[in-house]
Write a protein that holds these residues in place. Structure first.
Motif, PDB file in Angstrom:
ATOM      1  N   ALA A 166     -18.270  -2.376  -5.406  1.00 53.35           N
ATOM      2  CA  ALA A 166     -17.658  -1.950  -4.366  1.00 53.35           C
ATOM      3  C   ALA A 166     -17.012  -0.820  -4.454  1.00 53.35           C
ATOM      4  O   ALA A 166     -16.619  -0.422  -5.522  1.00 53.35           O
ATOM      5  N   ALA A 167     -16.786   0.067  -3.505  1.00 50.23           N
ATOM      6  CA  ALA A 167     -15.869   1.251  -3.428  1.00 50.23           C
ATOM      7  C   ALA A 167     -14.659   0.820  -3.472  1.00 50.23           C
ATOM      8  O   ALA A 167     -13.963  -0.111  -3.013  1.00 50.23           O
ATOM      9  N   GLU A 168     -13.471   1.702  -3.922  1.00 48.93           N
ATOM     10  CA  GLU A 168     -12.280   1.439  -4.065  1.00 48.93           C
ATOM     11  C   GLU A 168     -11.784   2.683  -3.337  1.00 48.93           C
ATOM     12  O   GLU A 168     -11.996   3.972  -3.527  1.00 48.93           O
ATOM     13  N   VAL A 169     -10.652   2.652  -2.384  1.00 50.72           N
ATOM     14  CA  VAL A 169      -9.939   3.587  -1.405  1.00 50.72           C
ATOM     15  C   VAL A 169      -8.472   3.372  -1.735  1.00 50.72           C
ATOM     16  O   VAL A 169      -7.815   2.077  -1.901  1.00 50.72           O
ATOM     17  N   LEU A 170      -7.699   4.256  -1.831  1.00 50.66           N
ATOM     18  CA  LEU A 170      -6.331   4.378  -1.900  1.00 50.66           C
ATOM     19  C   LEU A 170      -5.761   4.996  -0.687  1.00 50.66           C
ATOM     20  O   LEU A 170      -6.212   6.052  -0.080  1.00 50.66           O
ATOM     21  N   VAL A 171      -4.961   4.348   0.060  1.00 47.68           N
ATOM     22  CA  VAL A 171      -4.232   4.689   1.312  1.00 47.68           C
ATOM     23  C   VAL A 171      -2.906   5.167   0.995  1.00 47.68           C
ATOM     24  O   VAL A 171      -2.061   4.598   0.413  1.00 47.68           O
ATOM     25  N   SER A 172      -2.297   6.403   1.693  1.00 50.10           N
ATOM     26  CA  SER A 172      -0.849   6.854   1.716  1.00 50.10           C
ATOM     27  C   SER A 172      -0.645   7.282   2.850  1.00 50.10           C
ATOM     28  O   SER A 172      -1.042   8.317   3.440  1.00 50.10           O
ATOM     29  N   GLY A 173       0.281   6.512   3.614  1.00 55.67           N
ATOM     30  CA  GLY A 173       0.586   7.181   5.158  1.00 55.67           C
ATOM     31  C   GLY A 173      -0.676   7.045   5.935  1.00 55.67           C
ATOM     32  O   GLY A 173      -1.423   5.792   6.003  1.00 55.67           O
ATOM     33  N   ASP A 174      -0.945   8.120   6.516  1.00 51.94           N
ATOM     34  CA  ASP A 174      -2.143   8.417   7.649  1.00 51.94           C
ATOM     35  C   ASP A 174      -3.451   8.804   6.799  1.00 51.94           C
ATOM     36  O   ASP A 174      -4.275   8.993   7.397  1.00 51.94           O
ATOM     37  N   ALA A 231      -6.719   6.124 -10.151  1.00 47.30           N
ATOM     38  CA  ALA A 231      -5.675   6.698  -9.170  1.00 47.30           C
ATOM     39  C   ALA A 231      -4.502   5.597  -8.971  1.00 47.30           C
ATOM     40  O   ALA A 231      -3.452   6.171  -8.897  1.00 47.30           O
ATOM     41  N   VAL A 232      -4.888   4.527  -9.026  1.00 53.03           N
ATOM     42  CA  VAL A 232      -3.804   3.112  -9.173  1.00 53.03           C
ATOM     43  C   VAL A 232      -2.880   3.584 -10.334  1.00 53.03           C
ATOM     44  O   VAL A 232      -1.606   3.545 -10.129  1.00 53.03           O
ATOM     45  N   VAL A 233      -3.441   3.709 -11.362  1.00 48.93           N
ATOM     46  CA  VAL A 233      -2.581   3.887 -12.634  1.00 48.93           C
ATOM     47  C   VAL A 233      -1.974   5.327 -12.416  1.00 48.93           C
ATOM     48  O   VAL A 233      -0.670   5.139 -13.108  1.00 48.93           O
ATOM     49  N   ARG A 234      -2.338   6.283 -12.106  1.00 45.16           N
ATOM     50  CA  ARG A 234      -1.692   7.527 -12.115  1.00 45.16           C
ATOM     51  C   ARG A 234      -0.490   7.278 -11.180  1.00 45.16           C
ATOM     52  O   ARG A 234       0.476   8.062 -11.405  1.00 45.16           O
ATOM     53  N   THR A 235      -0.584   6.686 -10.065  1.00 47.07           N
ATOM     54  CA  THR A 235       0.427   6.483  -9.003  1.00 47.07           C
ATOM     55  C   THR A 235       1.708   6.124  -9.739  1.00 47.07           C
ATOM     56  O   THR A 235       2.850   6.355  -9.503  1.00 47.07           O
ATOM     57  N   LEU A 236       1.481   4.835 -10.575  1.00 49.43           N
ATOM     58  CA  LEU A 236       2.421   4.150 -11.201  1.00 49.43           C
ATOM     59  C   LEU A 236       3.060   5.138 -12.472  1.00 49.43           C
ATOM     60  O   LEU A 236       3.954   5.327 -12.590  1.00 49.43           O
TER      61      LEU A 236
END
Ligand code: LLP
Length: 420
Positions: A386-394, A67-72
């Protein structure tokens, strides 16, 4: 830059989401990434390089979450991959193979094959022997591989020795003194096409001088190579720009871009940059919960549920990572070591750190944990990653589930005849 992890009424947030809510819903330890921080870091570099032809190939080794890579990638980024696995991840995240560069000191035939199959932009070749393998693989594949040599400019980046890569003693690249001969050899091969030059001098570099020195040498080399009849269209300047973990000042993307374009602009070359940490480090937190407090005659310890297997930087490089309580402090400060449950004395996240006295169940956040954190995590001591979470706004989403006990043994077997 916006602080993507602000404190509001003394509670820590990721953008507009309270961190304690994520910890409640997802559990701990958990990595929390901010889309805003990723995009701002990327956009700052893209804006600074806008006046020159360039590609930003995000160094996926720093944080390879899809998800991080896709964002970029959605922002226009290409990818710097260092293995077949990273190439696979880049493609799975939707990267354009035509924007992927592939560096790495030990490329296997299978990995070279994957990269040829995908049709990547550039192979950064680390030795003459590897050049010959790439040529042979490309011949078998029925194509021509676009290549640059990774040249070792012998510049001291003045960073931790483990992450200095451009010194004469380093295993990376070819010595700059050998470059002209190596390029001549490449020119004679049928299945590689020389398109550029590459260098990467190290990581967490806080002074712009080593970049300027290295690139001045690369500029000289481009002149020599062109005189020898090579068409040099690309200069890949690697990654390495440092970030601020504590008090140290890191150069801005704009200042870095000025040095890069000052050194190798105007050469009629596309400039490729491979930033990792400067994009992802400050876009992530590691959130952990206090399990116990204990003290002996010498020290006080806060034992938390994250450990060196989640974040190895303090243990491996004696790196400083800022830590703060997620909620409002309830007690006076004291000096503590923040340690994990792993059976090694090197398992600490912080040493001799002043923190408000904590109680079992309190949450702590380790800042600047977006780069080389989850990416270097392991199952050591039988710990679930661990788990990983992506935040965008709220809004937020789990972008990697916490591992399960079954994940720990996946792929293993007990052959009856061998085990008794
Ligand atoms: N390009 C190449 C060829 C690299 O080897 C690296 C990082 C980069 C780009 C990205 O460098 P950055 O912009 O992130 O500095 N685990 C260490 C860092 C290792 C860096 C390895 N190579 C740490 O946690 O500090």
């Amino acid at each position: 830059m916006t602080d993507a992890f602000p404190r509001v009424e003394n509670r820590l947030y990721a953008e507009a989401v309270p961190i304690d809510r994520i910890a409640e819903e997802v559990g701990t330890p958990v990595f929390v990434y901010s889309k805003l921080a990723l995009c701002e870091a990327y956009d700052a570099l893209a804006a600074a390089l806008a006046p020159v032809p360039h590609s930003i190939c995000y160094s996926i080794k720093s944080n390879m979450n899809l998800a991080v890579v896709r964002t970029l990638v959605a922002r226009g980024a290409g990818v710097d991959a260092t293995s077949g696995g990273e190439l696979f991840r880049a493609l799975r995240a939707g990267a354009d193979p035509g924007k992927v560069v592939y560096s790495g000191v030990g490329k296997t035939d299978a990995e070279i094959g994957l990269a040829l199959e995908a049709g990547i932009k550039l192979f950064n070749v680390e030795s003459r022997a590897e050049l010959r393998r790439i040529d042979a693989c490309a011949a078998a594949h029925g194509g021509v591989a676009p290549v640059a040599f990774r040249v070792n400019p012998d510049v001291d980046p003045r960073t931790h020795p483990y992450i200095s890569t451009g010194l004469r003693t380093s295993k990376f690249g070819i010595p700059i003194a050998d470059a002209v001969d190596a390029y001549a050899e490449a020119k004679a091969l049928e299945h590689v096409r020389v398109i550029g030059v590459d260098c990467h001098i190290g990581s967490q570099i806080l002074s712009l001088e080593p970049f300027a020195d290295a690139l001045a040498r690369m500029r000289g080399l481009i002149g020599e190579l062109r005189d020898a009849g090579h068409a040099i269209e690309v200069i890949d300047v690697g990654g390495g720009l440092g970030v601020s973990y504590a008090e140290e000042e890191a150069p801005s993307a704009a200042a870095y871009a000025d040095v890069v374009t000052g050194a190798v602009g105007g050469l009629d070359c596309e400039i490729v940059v491979e930033p990792g940490r400067s994009i992802s480090a400050n876009a992530g937190l590691l959130v952990t919960r206090v399990l116990y407090e204990k003290s002996n005659e010498e020290k006080r310890f806060v034992v938390v549920d994250a450990a060196m297997n989640d974040l190895i930087r303090p243990a491996l490089y004696q790196a400083y990572q800022p830590i703060e309580p997620v909620g409002p402090p309830r007690h006076p400060e004291q000096t503590v070591d923040v340690v994990g449950p792993v059976c090694e004395s090197g398992d600490f996240l912080a040493r001799e750190r002043s923190l408000p006295r904590l109680e079992r169940g309190d949450l702590l956040a380790v800042r600047s944990a977006g780069a080389y954190a989850f990416a270097m995590s392991s199952n050591y001591n039988g710990r679930l990653r661990a788990a990983e979470v992506l935040v965008s706004g709220d809004r937020f989403a789990v972008v990697r589930k916490r591992e399960s006990l079954e994940d720990l043994v996946r792929g293993e077997s007990i052959p009856k005849d061998l085990t008794g």
